[in-house]
Design an enzyme around this catalytic site. Structure first.
Site, PDB file in Angstrom:
ATOM      1  N   HIS A   1       0.888  -1.078  -0.148  1.00 14.94           N
ATOM      2  CA  HIS A   1       0.137  -0.013  -0.102  1.00 14.94           C
ATOM      3  C   HIS A   1       0.889   1.381  -0.025  1.00 14.94           C
ATOM      4  O   HIS A   1       1.778   1.378   0.746  1.00 14.94           O
ATOM      5  CB  HIS A   1      -0.734  -0.090   1.251  1.00 14.94           C
ATOM      6  CG  HIS A   1      -1.496   1.148   1.568  1.00 14.94           C
ATOM      7  ND1 HIS A   1      -1.448   2.293   2.324  1.00 14.94           N
ATOM      8  CD2 HIS A   1      -2.309   2.023   0.672  1.00 14.94           C
ATOM      9  CE1 HIS A   1      -2.256   3.229   2.460  1.00 14.94           C
ATOM     10  NE2 HIS A   1      -2.937   3.072   1.361  1.00 14.94           N
ATOM     11  N   SER A   2       0.465   2.195  -0.886  1.00 14.75           N
ATOM     12  CA  SER A   2       1.337   3.631  -1.091  1.00 14.75           C
ATOM     13  C   SER A   2       2.857   3.288  -0.896  1.00 14.75           C
ATOM     14  O   SER A   2       3.203   2.878  -1.887  1.00 14.75           O
ATOM     15  CB  SER A   2       0.731   4.236   0.376  1.00 14.75           C
ATOM     16  OG  SER A   2       1.270   5.771   0.112  1.00 14.75           O
TER      17      SER A   2
END
Length: 256
Positions: free
Chosen positions: A95-96
């Protein structure tokens, strides 16, 4: 706005994940393995094995924060989980900022990975840095904040609204658990032996409500590739916090 999974090269079957799938979920900047708690519970309830490592210097490992933590340390954090747990056929999710260590791990241990999932993630090619994917004014602001708050050691935690999180209990969760992020990981170049993800099937999931603007350069890169699938989830940037059920449903589909 696209809402359906697109698979231009038939990379991903959208049937439900077979039993026994192993997931490794890697968090983004300022977060820790704690942010995956609800998603992990849902995946485990479906009979799957889930690992949620916390990267060095963050979360419950915040006491290890130092200027020695660079991008290679983050990558090794993930590779070590794969190797010391002797994991194979893994669905590796980043994520991210977590898109960086999963990219490095896929380059170093590709035979252990079945599927790469970039959840509203930063995507770097060889020689690029996380800062190279951000607008100059964002880079300047984060460096200034780092110098002011920690002498260049770390970047302070942004407000929950920056992650697209607004529900009070979720905001409180982020405010309680997020920790400053090692600055050096943003300035270290990604070192790869080949293209991002190699021949491993790859999907990018964009969080579209609201859109996290700092990731536009990464999304543009993915859109220009022919061997990436694309999907979207109707929530803000921190999908594992704001829409864990919807995200878990996506992950169950991609694992097949």
């Amino acid at each position: 706005m696209e809402t359906a999974l697109t698979t231009p090269h038939n990379l991903i079957d959208t049937t439900i994940a077979r039993e026994g799938t192993t997931y490794v979920l890697v968090h983004g900047a300022w977060h820790g393995g704690w942010c995956w708690k609800t998603v992990a519970q849902i995946l485990r309830a479906h009979g799957h094995q889930v690992f949620t490592p916390t990267l060095s210097g963050l979360g419950e490992r915040a006491h290890l924060l130092s200027k020695a933590i660079d991008l290679s340390v983050f990558i090794q954090d993930v590779v070590n989980v794969l190797e010391y747990e002797d994991l194979t056929d893994v669905v590796l999710v980043g994520h991210s900022f977590g898109g960086l260590p999963i990219t490095g791990a896929a380059d170093r241990a590709p035979r252990r990975i079945r599927q790469l999932v970039f959840l509203d993630a930063v995507v770097l090619e060889h020689g690029q840095t996380a800062f190279s994917r951000l607008a100059p004014e964002i880079v300047a602001g984060r460096i200034a904040q780092s110098n002011e708050t920690s002498g260049g050691l770390s970047i302070p935690v942004p407000p929950a609204s920056a992650f697209g999180v607004f529900e009070p209990s979720q905001v409180a969760l982020l405010e309680r658990n997020c920790t400053p992020h090692p600055l050096k990981t943003f300035v270290d170049p990604m070192m790869l032996n080949g293209p991002v993800g190699g021949t491993i099937p790859k999907v990018y999931i964009q969080c579209v409500d609201p859109v996290y603007e700092p990731l536009q350069a990464s999304r543009d890169f993915v859109r220009a590739q022919e061997d990436w699938a694309w999907d979207e989830v109707e929530t803000g940037h921190d999908a594992m916090i704001s829409a864990p059920e919807a995200l878990a449903a996506k992950l169950l589909r991609y694992a097949s």
